[in-house]
Design a protein around this motif. Sequence first.
Motif, short mmCIF file in Angstrom:
data_model
loop_
_atom_site.label_atom_id
_atom_site.label_comp_id
_atom_site.label_asym_id
_atom_site.label_seq_id
_atom_site.Cartn_x
_atom_site.Cartn_y
_atom_site.Cartn_z
N LEU A 65 0.84 -1.20 0.00
CA LEU A 65 0.00 0.00 0.00
C LEU A 65 0.87 1.24 0.00
O LEU A 65 0.57 2.25 -0.64
N LEU A 66 1.95 1.19 0.77
CA LEU A 66 2.89 2.30 0.83
C LEU A 66 4.03 2.05 -0.14
O LEU A 66 4.41 0.91 -0.37
N PRO A 67 4.60 3.14 -0.72
CA PRO A 67 5.76 2.95 -1.60
C PRO A 67 6.98 2.48 -0.81
O PRO A 67 6.96 2.49 0.41
N GLN A 68 8.04 2.07 -1.53
CA GLN A 68 9.24 1.59 -0.86
C GLN A 68 10.16 2.73 -0.43
O GLN A 68 10.77 2.67 0.63
N ASP A 69 10.25 3.75 -1.27
CA ASP A 69 11.18 4.85 -1.01
C ASP A 69 10.75 5.66 0.22
O ASP A 69 9.59 6.07 0.31
N PRO A 70 11.69 5.90 1.17
CA PRO A 70 11.32 6.61 2.40
C PRO A 70 10.69 7.99 2.18
O PRO A 70 9.75 8.36 2.89
N TYR A 71 11.16 8.73 1.18
CA TYR A 71 10.59 10.05 0.95
C TYR A 71 9.15 9.93 0.43
O TYR A 71 8.24 10.64 0.87
N GLU A 72 8.95 8.98 -0.49
CA GLU A 72 7.59 8.75 -1.02
C GLU A 72 6.66 8.24 0.08
O GLU A 72 5.48 8.58 0.12
N ARG A 73 7.20 7.44 1.00
CA ARG A 73 6.40 6.95 2.12
C ARG A 73 5.97 8.13 3.00
O ARG A 73 4.79 8.23 3.40
N GLY A 89 17.31 18.63 -0.23
CA GLY A 89 16.39 19.58 -0.85
C GLY A 89 14.92 19.21 -0.76
O GLY A 89 14.06 20.01 -1.13
N LYS A 90 14.61 18.00 -0.29
CA LYS A 90 13.20 17.58 -0.25
C LYS A 90 12.63 17.71 1.17
O LYS A 90 13.19 17.13 2.11
N PRO A 91 11.53 18.47 1.31
CA PRO A 91 10.99 18.70 2.65
C PRO A 91 10.10 17.57 3.15
O PRO A 91 9.31 17.01 2.38
N ILE A 92 10.22 17.27 4.44
CA ILE A 92 9.32 16.32 5.10
C ILE A 92 8.68 17.05 6.28
O ILE A 92 9.38 17.52 7.18
N CYS A 93 7.35 17.16 6.25
CA CYS A 93 6.63 17.91 7.28
C CYS A 93 5.88 16.96 8.21
O CYS A 93 5.65 15.81 7.86
N GLU A 94 5.47 17.49 9.34
CA GLU A 94 4.78 16.72 10.40
C GLU A 94 5.80 15.88 11.17
O GLU A 94 6.39 14.94 10.63
N SER A 95 5.95 16.21 12.46
CA SER A 95 7.07 15.65 13.22
C SER A 95 7.06 14.12 13.31
O SER A 95 8.12 13.49 13.17
N LEU A 96 5.90 13.50 13.51
CA LEU A 96 5.90 12.03 13.64
C LEU A 96 6.21 11.38 12.29
O LEU A 96 6.81 10.31 12.23
N ILE A 97 5.79 12.03 11.21
CA ILE A 97 6.10 11.50 9.87
C ILE A 97 7.61 11.65 9.62
O ILE A 97 8.26 10.72 9.12
N ILE A 129 13.27 9.57 9.43
CA ILE A 129 14.63 9.51 9.98
C ILE A 129 14.96 8.07 10.37
O ILE A 129 16.05 7.56 10.09
N ASP A 130 14.00 7.40 11.00
CA ASP A 130 14.21 6.02 11.44
C ASP A 130 14.43 5.08 10.25
O ASP A 130 15.20 4.12 10.34
N GLU A 131 13.74 5.36 9.13
CA GLU A 131 13.86 4.49 7.95
C GLU A 131 15.14 4.75 7.17
O GLU A 131 15.78 3.81 6.71
N VAL A 132 15.50 6.01 7.03
CA VAL A 132 16.71 6.34 6.27
C VAL A 132 17.97 5.93 7.03
O VAL A 132 18.88 5.31 6.49
N TRP A 133 18.04 6.30 8.31
CA TRP A 133 19.19 5.97 9.14
C TRP A 133 18.83 4.81 10.06
O TRP A 133 18.82 4.92 11.28
#
Lengths: 227, 219
Positions: free
Chosen positions: A85-93, B61-69, B74-78
Amino acid sequence: MEENQGVKLLGFWVSPYVLRVKWALKLKGIEYEYIEEDVFNKSPLLLKLNPVKGQVPVLVHDGKPIPESIVILEYIDEVWKHSPLLPQDPYERANSRFWAKFAAEKLQAYAWEALCSRGEDHERAIKASMEALEKMEKELNGKKFFGGDKIGFVDLVAGFISYQLPVYEEIVSMKILDSSKFPAITNWINNFLNHPLIKEELPPKHKMLAYFSNRRNVILVQNSSNK
Amino acid sequence: MDGEVILLDAYASMFGMRLRIALAEKGVKYEYREENLPKKSPFLFQMNPIHKKVPVLIHNGKPICESLIALQYIDEVWHDKNPLLPSDPYKRAQARLWADFVDQKVHTLGRKTWSAKGEEQEAAKKEFIEALKVLEGELGEKPYFGGEEFGYVDVALIPFYSWFHAYETCGNFKIGTQCPKFVAWTKRSMQRESVSKSLADPEKVYDFFLILKKHFGVE
Protein backbone atom coordinates in the motif's frame (compact mmCIF):
# COMPACT_ATOMS: atom_id res chain seq x y z
CA MET A 1 -4.12 -15.54 23.71
CA GLU A 2 -3.58 -18.31 21.17
CA GLU A 3 -1.63 -17.94 17.94
CA ASN A 4 -3.19 -18.53 14.52
CA GLN A 5 -6.62 -17.28 15.40
CA GLY A 6 -6.78 -15.60 12.00
CA VAL A 7 -8.01 -12.11 11.28
CA LYS A 8 -11.14 -10.50 12.66
CA LEU A 9 -12.44 -7.01 11.98
CA LEU A 10 -14.89 -5.23 14.24
CA GLY A 11 -16.75 -2.62 12.23
CA PHE A 12 -19.84 -0.55 11.62
CA TRP A 13 -21.43 -0.68 8.17
CA VAL A 14 -21.26 3.04 7.36
CA SER A 15 -17.95 3.95 8.99
CA PRO A 16 -15.40 5.26 6.46
CA TYR A 17 -12.65 4.29 8.91
CA VAL A 18 -13.79 0.66 8.82
CA LEU A 19 -14.15 0.73 5.04
CA ARG A 20 -10.50 1.71 4.59
CA VAL A 21 -9.48 -1.42 6.43
CA LYS A 22 -11.93 -3.64 4.49
CA TRP A 23 -10.54 -2.31 1.23
CA ALA A 24 -6.96 -2.94 2.38
CA LEU A 25 -7.75 -6.52 3.40
CA LYS A 26 -9.48 -7.07 0.07
CA LEU A 27 -6.62 -5.62 -1.97
CA LYS A 28 -4.22 -7.97 -0.20
CA GLY A 29 -6.59 -10.93 -0.53
CA ILE A 30 -6.64 -11.49 3.24
CA GLU A 31 -9.49 -13.57 4.59
CA TYR A 32 -11.12 -12.29 7.72
CA GLU A 33 -14.16 -12.62 9.92
CA TYR A 34 -16.26 -9.47 10.01
CA ILE A 35 -18.12 -8.58 13.19
CA GLU A 36 -20.73 -5.82 12.88
CA GLU A 37 -20.94 -3.56 15.91
CA ASP A 38 -23.69 -1.18 16.87
CA VAL A 39 -21.64 1.89 17.78
CA PHE A 40 -24.61 3.41 19.58
CA ASN A 41 -24.88 0.34 21.77
CA LYS A 42 -21.35 -0.97 22.16
CA SER A 43 -20.77 -4.62 22.88
CA PRO A 44 -18.62 -5.88 25.76
CA LEU A 45 -16.30 -7.35 23.10
CA LEU A 46 -15.66 -3.96 21.50
CA LEU A 47 -15.09 -2.29 24.86
CA LYS A 48 -12.71 -5.08 25.84
CA LEU A 49 -10.72 -4.89 22.60
CA ASN A 50 -10.59 -1.09 22.49
CA PRO A 51 -10.69 0.04 26.11
CA VAL A 52 -9.16 3.47 25.43
CA LYS A 53 -11.68 4.77 22.90
CA GLY A 54 -14.23 1.99 22.37
CA GLN A 55 -14.31 2.76 18.63
CA VAL A 56 -14.35 0.78 15.42
CA PRO A 57 -12.45 -0.37 13.46
CA VAL A 58 -10.51 -2.84 15.57
CA LEU A 59 -8.43 -5.42 13.73
CA VAL A 60 -7.72 -8.56 15.72
CA HIS A 61 -4.83 -10.66 14.42
CA ASP A 62 -3.87 -13.84 16.23
CA GLY A 63 -5.82 -12.57 19.21
CA LYS A 64 -4.05 -9.19 19.32
CA PRO A 65 -6.25 -6.10 18.89
CA ILE A 66 -5.21 -3.01 16.93
CA PRO A 67 -7.47 0.07 16.80
CA GLU A 68 -7.23 3.26 14.67
CA SER A 69 -7.70 2.82 10.94
CA ILE A 70 -4.42 4.36 9.78
CA VAL A 71 -2.38 2.39 12.33
CA ILE A 72 -4.22 -0.74 11.14
CA LEU A 73 -3.35 0.02 7.49
CA GLU A 74 0.35 0.35 8.39
CA TYR A 75 0.16 -2.92 10.34
CA ILE A 76 -1.51 -4.78 7.47
CA ASP A 77 1.12 -3.46 5.06
CA GLU A 78 3.95 -4.61 7.35
CA VAL A 79 2.60 -8.10 8.05
CA TRP A 80 1.37 -8.90 4.53
CA LYS A 81 4.11 -7.51 2.33
CA HIS A 82 2.63 -8.41 -1.10
CA SER A 83 0.60 -5.77 -2.99
CA PRO A 84 2.16 -2.96 -0.95
CA LEU A 85 0.00 0.00 0.00
CA LEU A 86 2.89 2.30 0.83
CA PRO A 87 5.76 2.95 -1.60
CA GLN A 88 9.24 1.59 -0.86
CA ASP A 89 11.18 4.85 -1.01
CA PRO A 90 11.32 6.61 2.40
CA TYR A 91 10.59 10.05 0.95
CA GLU A 92 7.59 8.75 -1.02
CA ARG A 93 6.40 6.95 2.12
CA ALA A 94 6.59 10.18 4.11
CA ASN A 95 4.68 11.94 1.34
CA SER A 96 1.95 9.29 1.39
CA ARG A 97 1.66 9.50 5.17
CA PHE A 98 1.44 13.29 4.92
CA TRP A 99 -1.44 13.26 2.42
CA ALA A 100 -3.27 10.46 4.20
CA LYS A 101 -3.10 12.50 7.40
CA PHE A 102 -4.25 15.61 5.55
CA ALA A 103 -7.25 13.85 4.02
CA ALA A 104 -8.21 12.21 7.31
CA GLU A 105 -7.67 15.12 9.67
CA LYS A 106 -8.50 18.13 7.56
CA LEU A 107 -10.79 17.33 4.62
CA GLN A 108 -12.81 14.71 6.46
CA ALA A 109 -13.36 17.03 9.44
CA TYR A 110 -14.36 20.01 7.27
CA ALA A 111 -16.76 17.87 5.22
CA TRP A 112 -18.40 16.53 8.37
CA GLU A 113 -18.68 20.07 9.70
CA ALA A 114 -20.31 21.16 6.42
CA LEU A 115 -22.87 18.38 6.84
CA CYS A 116 -23.66 19.08 10.48
CA SER A 117 -23.90 22.87 10.59
CA ARG A 118 -25.95 25.80 9.41
CA GLY A 119 -25.43 29.41 8.41
CA GLU A 120 -21.94 30.90 8.72
CA ASP A 121 -20.38 27.75 10.18
CA HIS A 122 -21.76 25.79 7.24
CA GLU A 123 -20.43 28.28 4.65
CA ARG A 124 -17.05 28.34 6.32
CA ALA A 125 -16.86 24.56 6.32
CA ILE A 126 -17.73 24.37 2.62
CA LYS A 127 -14.99 26.88 1.85
CA ALA A 128 -12.47 24.96 3.97
CA SER A 129 -13.47 21.67 2.29
CA MET A 130 -12.92 23.14 -1.15
CA GLU A 131 -9.57 24.64 -0.17
CA ALA A 132 -8.48 21.26 1.13
CA LEU A 133 -9.68 19.56 -2.07
CA GLU A 134 -7.71 22.08 -4.11
CA LYS A 135 -4.54 20.99 -2.34
CA MET A 136 -5.33 17.34 -2.99
CA GLU A 137 -6.10 18.16 -6.62
CA LYS A 138 -2.57 19.55 -6.97
CA GLU A 139 -1.05 16.51 -5.29
CA LEU A 140 -2.90 14.17 -7.65
CA ASN A 141 -1.33 16.04 -10.58
CA GLY A 142 -2.77 13.92 -13.38
CA LYS A 143 -2.04 10.53 -11.81
CA LYS A 144 -4.70 7.86 -12.04
CA PHE A 145 -4.53 7.25 -8.30
CA PHE A 146 -2.63 8.97 -5.47
CA GLY A 147 -0.62 5.74 -5.39
CA GLY A 148 0.25 6.08 -9.11
CA ASP A 149 -1.07 3.37 -11.42
CA LYS A 150 -2.41 1.36 -8.52
CA ILE A 151 -4.53 2.14 -5.50
CA GLY A 152 -2.35 2.91 -2.51
CA PHE A 153 -2.35 4.15 1.05
CA VAL A 154 -3.59 7.67 0.30
CA ASP A 155 -6.36 6.40 -1.99
CA LEU A 156 -7.71 4.15 0.76
CA VAL A 157 -7.67 6.89 3.38
CA ALA A 158 -9.07 9.54 1.01
CA GLY A 159 -11.59 7.08 -0.44
CA PHE A 160 -14.43 8.60 1.57
CA ILE A 161 -14.34 11.54 -0.88
CA SER A 162 -15.61 9.30 -3.66
CA TYR A 163 -18.72 7.82 -2.11
CA GLN A 164 -19.45 9.70 1.13
CA LEU A 165 -18.96 13.32 0.09
CA PRO A 166 -21.60 13.12 -2.69
CA VAL A 167 -24.08 11.83 -0.09
CA TYR A 168 -23.35 14.80 2.19
CA GLU A 169 -23.76 17.13 -0.79
CA GLU A 170 -27.15 15.68 -1.57
CA ILE A 171 -28.42 15.89 2.00
CA VAL A 172 -27.64 19.60 2.45
CA SER A 173 -27.86 20.65 -1.23
CA MET A 174 -24.30 21.91 -1.36
CA LYS A 175 -21.60 21.65 -4.00
CA ILE A 176 -18.06 20.81 -2.97
CA LEU A 177 -16.99 18.37 -5.68
CA ASP A 178 -17.05 20.88 -8.53
CA SER A 179 -15.76 18.98 -11.58
CA SER A 180 -14.66 22.18 -13.31
CA LYS A 181 -12.55 23.17 -10.31
CA PHE A 182 -11.31 19.65 -9.54
CA PRO A 183 -10.96 17.73 -12.81
CA ALA A 184 -8.23 15.42 -11.49
CA ILE A 185 -10.17 14.54 -8.35
CA THR A 186 -13.32 13.97 -10.45
CA ASN A 187 -11.35 11.58 -12.65
CA TRP A 188 -9.89 9.89 -9.60
CA ILE A 189 -13.36 9.40 -8.12
CA ASN A 190 -14.46 7.58 -11.26
CA ASN A 191 -11.36 5.41 -11.34
CA PHE A 192 -11.67 4.61 -7.65
CA LEU A 193 -15.39 3.78 -7.65
CA ASN A 194 -14.99 1.60 -10.74
CA HIS A 195 -12.13 -0.42 -9.32
CA PRO A 196 -13.49 -4.00 -9.14
CA LEU A 197 -12.56 -4.50 -5.49
CA ILE A 198 -13.80 -1.10 -4.33
CA LYS A 199 -17.19 -1.11 -6.04
CA GLU A 200 -18.09 -4.42 -4.41
CA GLU A 201 -17.44 -2.91 -1.02
CA LEU A 202 -19.48 0.28 -0.67
CA PRO A 203 -22.37 1.01 1.69
CA PRO A 204 -25.77 1.27 -0.07
CA LYS A 205 -26.47 4.88 -1.04
CA HIS A 206 -30.08 5.00 0.16
CA LYS A 207 -29.02 3.71 3.59
CA MET A 208 -26.24 6.32 3.78
CA LEU A 209 -28.67 9.11 2.85
CA ALA A 210 -31.02 8.07 5.66
CA TYR A 211 -28.24 7.54 8.19
CA PHE A 212 -26.37 10.82 7.60
CA SER A 213 -29.59 12.86 7.39
CA ASN A 214 -30.50 11.52 10.77
CA ARG A 215 -27.03 12.20 12.20
CA ARG A 216 -27.16 15.77 10.88
CA ASN A 217 -30.52 16.38 12.54
CA VAL A 218 -29.42 14.92 15.86
CA ILE A 219 -26.22 16.96 15.92
CA LEU A 220 -27.97 20.20 14.91
CA VAL A 221 -30.44 19.74 17.78
CA GLN A 222 -27.61 18.94 20.22
CA ASN A 223 -25.64 22.00 19.12
CA SER A 224 -28.56 24.39 19.42
CA SER A 225 -29.46 23.12 22.89
CA ASN A 226 -25.79 23.53 23.94
CA LYS A 227 -25.78 27.23 23.02
CA MET B 1 26.90 9.83 2.93
CA ASP B 2 24.09 11.40 4.99
CA GLY B 3 23.41 13.93 2.26
CA GLU B 4 22.43 17.50 3.02
CA VAL B 5 20.19 17.68 6.07
CA ILE B 6 18.55 20.91 7.22
CA LEU B 7 16.18 21.22 10.15
CA LEU B 8 13.86 24.22 9.94
CA ASP B 9 12.73 24.64 13.51
CA ALA B 10 11.96 26.96 16.42
CA TYR B 11 13.88 26.65 19.68
CA ALA B 12 10.82 26.16 21.88
CA SER B 13 8.92 23.82 19.56
CA MET B 14 8.37 20.47 21.23
CA PHE B 15 7.80 18.98 17.78
CA GLY B 16 11.14 20.31 16.58
CA MET B 17 12.83 18.88 19.68
CA ARG B 18 11.62 15.43 18.64
CA LEU B 19 13.61 15.67 15.42
CA ARG B 20 16.69 17.15 17.12
CA ILE B 21 16.71 14.16 19.47
CA ALA B 22 16.23 11.63 16.67
CA LEU B 23 18.97 13.13 14.49
CA ALA B 24 21.31 13.15 17.49
CA GLU B 25 20.44 9.55 18.35
CA LYS B 26 21.37 8.58 14.79
CA GLY B 27 24.53 10.70 14.73
CA VAL B 28 23.33 12.65 11.67
CA LYS B 29 25.07 15.94 10.93
CA TYR B 30 22.62 18.65 10.02
CA GLU B 31 22.22 22.40 9.68
CA TYR B 32 19.84 23.92 12.19
CA ARG B 33 17.84 26.92 10.99
CA GLU B 34 15.79 28.89 13.46
CA GLU B 35 12.44 30.38 12.49
CA ASN B 36 11.62 33.58 14.31
CA LEU B 37 8.09 32.63 15.39
CA PRO B 38 5.41 33.93 15.40
CA LYS B 39 6.83 35.61 12.25
CA LYS B 40 7.26 33.05 9.47
CA SER B 41 9.86 33.25 6.72
CA PRO B 42 9.22 32.89 2.97
CA PHE B 43 11.47 29.82 3.12
CA LEU B 44 9.11 28.15 5.59
CA PHE B 45 6.12 28.91 3.36
CA GLN B 46 8.01 27.39 0.47
CA MET B 47 9.02 24.26 2.40
CA ASN B 48 5.66 23.72 4.11
CA PRO B 49 3.05 25.41 1.93
CA ILE B 50 0.17 23.32 3.29
CA HIS B 51 0.54 23.84 7.04
CA LYS B 52 3.21 26.59 7.21
CA LYS B 53 4.57 25.12 10.44
CA VAL B 54 7.84 24.00 11.93
CA PRO B 55 9.55 21.64 12.12
CA VAL B 56 10.42 20.79 8.52
CA LEU B 57 13.17 18.29 7.85
CA ILE B 58 14.82 18.99 4.51
CA HIS B 59 16.90 16.11 3.15
CA ASN B 60 18.78 16.72 -0.10
CA GLY B 61 16.39 19.58 -0.85
CA LYS B 62 13.20 17.58 -0.25
CA PRO B 63 10.99 18.70 2.65
CA ILE B 64 9.32 16.32 5.10
CA CYS B 65 6.63 17.91 7.28
CA GLU B 66 4.78 16.72 10.40
CA SER B 67 7.07 15.65 13.22
CA LEU B 68 5.90 12.03 13.64
CA ILE B 69 6.10 11.50 9.87
CA ALA B 70 9.61 13.01 9.85
CA LEU B 71 10.55 10.80 12.84
CA GLN B 72 9.59 7.70 10.88
CA TYR B 73 11.49 9.01 7.88
CA ILE B 74 14.63 9.51 9.98
CA ASP B 75 14.21 6.02 11.44
CA GLU B 76 13.86 4.49 7.95
CA VAL B 77 16.71 6.34 6.27
CA TRP B 78 19.19 5.97 9.14
CA HIS B 79 17.99 2.55 10.14
CA ASP B 80 21.35 1.13 11.16
CA LYS B 81 21.84 3.16 14.30
CA ASN B 82 19.61 3.29 17.41
CA PRO B 83 16.33 2.17 15.83
CA LEU B 84 13.41 4.11 17.30
CA LEU B 85 10.53 1.91 16.21
CA PRO B 86 10.62 -1.79 17.15
CA SER B 87 10.86 -4.36 14.36
CA ASP B 88 7.77 -6.36 15.34
CA PRO B 89 4.66 -5.03 13.51
CA TYR B 90 2.36 -5.34 16.53
CA LYS B 91 4.82 -3.46 18.76
CA ARG B 92 5.21 -0.85 16.02
CA ALA B 93 1.42 -0.41 15.97
CA GLN B 94 1.45 0.06 19.76
CA ALA B 95 4.22 2.67 19.47
CA ARG B 96 2.27 4.57 16.81
CA LEU B 97 -0.89 4.49 18.93
CA TRP B 98 0.92 5.90 21.95
CA ALA B 99 2.63 8.59 19.90
CA ASP B 100 -0.82 9.62 18.60
CA PHE B 101 -2.00 9.66 22.22
CA VAL B 102 0.79 12.10 23.04
CA ASP B 103 -0.31 14.39 20.20
CA GLN B 104 -4.02 14.13 20.91
CA LYS B 105 -3.92 14.28 24.70
CA VAL B 106 -0.67 15.66 26.09
CA HIS B 107 -0.35 18.37 23.45
CA THR B 108 -4.01 19.35 23.18
CA LEU B 109 -4.68 19.31 26.91
CA GLY B 110 -1.36 20.95 27.72
CA ARG B 111 -2.29 23.79 25.44
CA LYS B 112 -5.70 24.11 27.09
CA THR B 113 -4.13 24.44 30.54
CA TRP B 114 -3.05 27.93 29.48
CA SER B 115 -5.40 28.94 26.66
CA ALA B 116 -8.67 28.05 28.40
CA LYS B 117 -10.29 29.96 31.24
CA GLY B 118 -12.31 29.15 34.34
CA GLU B 119 -14.06 25.78 34.42
CA GLU B 120 -12.65 24.74 31.06
CA GLN B 121 -9.11 25.38 32.29
CA GLU B 122 -9.70 23.46 35.52
CA ALA B 123 -11.07 20.52 33.54
CA ALA B 124 -8.08 20.62 31.18
CA LYS B 125 -5.61 20.57 34.10
CA LYS B 126 -7.35 17.55 35.59
CA GLU B 127 -7.47 15.70 32.25
CA PHE B 128 -3.84 16.56 31.56
CA ILE B 129 -2.74 14.89 34.79
CA GLU B 130 -4.99 11.92 34.01
CA ALA B 131 -3.34 11.58 30.60
CA LEU B 132 0.09 11.51 32.24
CA LYS B 133 -1.14 8.85 34.65
CA VAL B 134 -2.36 6.74 31.71
CA LEU B 135 1.14 7.08 30.28
CA GLU B 136 2.60 6.05 33.64
CA GLY B 137 0.43 2.93 33.43
CA GLU B 138 1.73 2.17 29.96
CA LEU B 139 5.33 2.68 31.11
CA GLY B 140 4.87 0.26 33.99
CA GLU B 141 8.20 -1.03 35.26
CA LYS B 142 10.01 -0.50 31.98
CA PRO B 143 12.86 2.04 31.94
CA TYR B 144 11.51 3.56 28.70
CA PHE B 145 8.31 3.38 26.68
CA GLY B 146 10.45 1.58 24.12
CA GLY B 147 11.28 -1.08 26.72
CA GLU B 148 14.96 -1.47 27.52
CA GLU B 149 15.80 0.96 24.75
CA PHE B 150 14.87 4.62 24.32
CA GLY B 151 12.36 4.61 21.46
CA TYR B 152 9.76 6.32 19.32
CA VAL B 153 7.26 7.10 22.07
CA ASP B 154 10.02 8.36 24.38
CA VAL B 155 11.19 10.75 21.63
CA ALA B 156 7.62 11.86 20.94
CA LEU B 157 6.89 12.59 24.59
CA ILE B 158 10.03 13.91 26.31
CA PRO B 159 10.01 17.38 24.65
CA PHE B 160 6.76 18.24 26.45
CA TYR B 161 8.73 18.13 29.69
CA SER B 162 10.39 21.41 28.70
CA TRP B 163 6.93 23.00 28.61
CA PHE B 164 5.83 21.83 32.07
CA HIS B 165 7.24 24.93 33.77
CA ALA B 166 5.16 27.14 31.44
CA TYR B 167 2.02 25.02 31.98
CA GLU B 168 2.51 24.99 35.76
CA THR B 169 3.18 28.72 36.04
CA CYS B 170 0.24 29.72 33.87
CA GLY B 171 -2.16 27.08 35.13
CA ASN B 172 -1.08 27.39 38.74
CA PHE B 173 -0.69 23.68 39.36
CA LYS B 174 2.10 21.22 40.01
CA ILE B 175 2.64 18.33 37.63
CA GLY B 176 5.62 16.50 39.16
CA THR B 177 4.08 15.86 42.57
CA GLN B 178 1.12 14.11 40.97
CA CYS B 179 3.13 11.95 38.55
CA PRO B 180 6.30 10.71 40.26
CA LYS B 181 6.86 7.78 37.90
CA PHE B 182 6.62 10.15 34.96
CA VAL B 183 9.19 12.43 36.59
CA ALA B 184 11.53 9.47 37.12
CA TRP B 185 11.23 8.64 33.41
CA THR B 186 11.98 12.25 32.42
CA LYS B 187 15.13 12.24 34.60
CA ARG B 188 16.26 8.95 33.05
CA SER B 189 15.63 10.32 29.55
CA MET B 190 17.44 13.58 30.30
CA GLN B 191 20.58 11.54 31.06
CA ARG B 192 20.84 10.81 27.35
CA GLU B 193 22.99 13.39 25.61
CA SER B 194 20.64 13.47 22.61
CA VAL B 195 17.85 14.60 24.93
CA SER B 196 19.73 17.00 27.22
CA LYS B 197 21.27 18.75 24.20
CA SER B 198 17.98 18.95 22.28
CA LEU B 199 15.48 20.04 24.90
CA ALA B 200 14.88 23.75 25.23
CA ASP B 201 15.55 25.42 28.55
CA PRO B 202 12.22 25.66 30.45
CA GLU B 203 12.82 29.33 31.32
CA LYS B 204 13.41 30.19 27.67
CA VAL B 205 10.33 28.16 26.74
CA TYR B 206 8.34 30.21 29.24
CA ASP B 207 9.59 33.47 27.67
CA PHE B 208 8.58 32.23 24.22
CA PHE B 209 5.27 31.02 25.61
CA LEU B 210 4.49 34.54 26.90
CA ILE B 211 5.06 35.92 23.39
CA LEU B 212 2.79 33.18 22.00
CA LYS B 213 0.09 33.97 24.56
CA LYS B 214 0.15 37.63 23.57
CA HIS B 215 0.07 36.71 19.89
CA PHE B 216 -3.03 34.59 20.42
CA GLY B 217 -4.61 37.31 22.54
CA VAL B 218 -4.85 35.23 25.70
CA GLU B 219 -4.42 37.27 28.87
